[in-house]
Design a protein around this motif. Structure first.
Motif, short mmCIF file in Angstrom:
data_model
loop_
_atom_site.label_atom_id
_atom_site.label_comp_id
_atom_site.label_asym_id
_atom_site.label_seq_id
_atom_site.Cartn_x
_atom_site.Cartn_y
_atom_site.Cartn_z
N LEU A 1 0.81 -1.22 0.00
CA LEU A 1 0.00 0.00 0.00
C LEU A 1 0.84 1.27 0.00
O LEU A 1 0.30 2.37 -0.05
N TRP B 1 -10.14 0.86 9.03
CA TRP B 1 -10.20 2.04 8.16
C TRP B 1 -9.03 2.99 8.40
O TRP B 1 -8.76 3.87 7.58
N VAL C 1 -6.47 0.82 6.01
CA VAL C 1 -6.96 0.62 4.64
C VAL C 1 -8.04 1.65 4.36
O VAL C 1 -9.09 1.62 4.98
N ARG C 2 -7.75 2.52 3.41
CA ARG C 2 -8.73 3.55 3.06
C ARG C 2 -9.21 3.35 1.63
O ARG C 2 -9.30 4.29 0.86
N LEU C 3 -9.50 2.12 1.31
CA LEU C 3 -9.94 1.77 -0.03
C LEU C 3 -11.40 1.34 0.03
O LEU C 3 -11.71 0.27 0.54
N GLN D 1 -13.56 0.05 -1.97
CA GLN D 1 -13.91 -1.25 -2.51
C GLN D 1 -13.52 -2.37 -1.54
O GLN D 1 -14.28 -3.31 -1.31
N TYR E 1 -5.16 0.47 -7.77
CA TYR E 1 -4.81 1.30 -6.61
C TYR E 1 -3.80 2.33 -7.08
O TYR E 1 -2.76 1.99 -7.64
N THR F 1 -1.05 5.15 -6.33
CA THR F 1 -0.11 5.56 -5.30
C THR F 1 0.68 6.75 -5.83
O THR F 1 0.62 7.06 -7.02
#
Length: 173
Positions: free
Chosen positions: A36, A49, A52-54, A56, A77, A79
């Motif tokens: 990530l 959260w 992981v701020r995704l 989906q 994703y 970056t």
């Protein structure tokens, strides 16, 4: 967590996050942060959260926690260093002796695999095109000869040379 298990999880090429039913992170391996492109954090008492701020992936986690099923998918994703293709597998777990419920999230960077698939697709498309051109010419010259052009010596020899050239081109390919 045992030292042996800790060592295994640390050395996997797959990012791992283990959460409880309240979405609190119980474990996250270093590979997860690498995938990530995040600074490794202390995940003690952190919510999923916070790491992981995704949307989906978070939606998939919610579905697995609600339904107790397994979910597999992939997504793009973005970056600071560019676009990555990530795949995930989320499975629920239930440890009856401790009555703990939660989810195991596996995250894998498949960017290189996607790049290689694109190269393969391009190669197949280019090879197909390169093969079709001489084959079409050979078939055309042969059909013309069969339809009567073989009667004229000069035309016949010209077409036979062309068939030979195109055959050699195929052989080279």
């Amino acid at each position: 967590m045992s030292q042996k298990l800790q060592q295994i999880l640390t050395n996997l090429d797959i990012g791992i996050i283990v959460i409880d039913q309240d979405k609190n992170v119980l474990h996250a391996n270093p590979q997860l942060f690498k995938i990530l492109e995040l600074e490794p954090l202390s995940f003690r008492d952190a919510s999923i959260w916070e790491i992981v701020r995704l949307p989906q992936l978070l939606d998939a986690i919610n579905n697995v926690l609600k339904r107790g099923s397994k979910q597999i998918d992939e997504f793009i994703y973005y970056t600071p260093t560019g676009k990555k293709y990530l795949s995930y597998m989320i499975t629920s777990y239930h440890l009856t002796e401790e009555n703990i419920k939660g989810a195991l999230i596996q995250l894998q960077d498949i960017t290189e695999l996607k790049r290689l698939e694109a190269i393969r697709r391009d190669f197949v498309a280019n090879a197909s095109h390169e093969l079709k051109t001489p084959l079409t010419a050979i078939v055309g010259y042969a059909e013309t000869l069969l339809e009567g052009a073989a009667e004229d010596y000069h035309t016949r020899m010209k077409f036979i040379r062309k068939i030979k050239e195109q055959s050699q081109r195929l052989e080279f390919l």
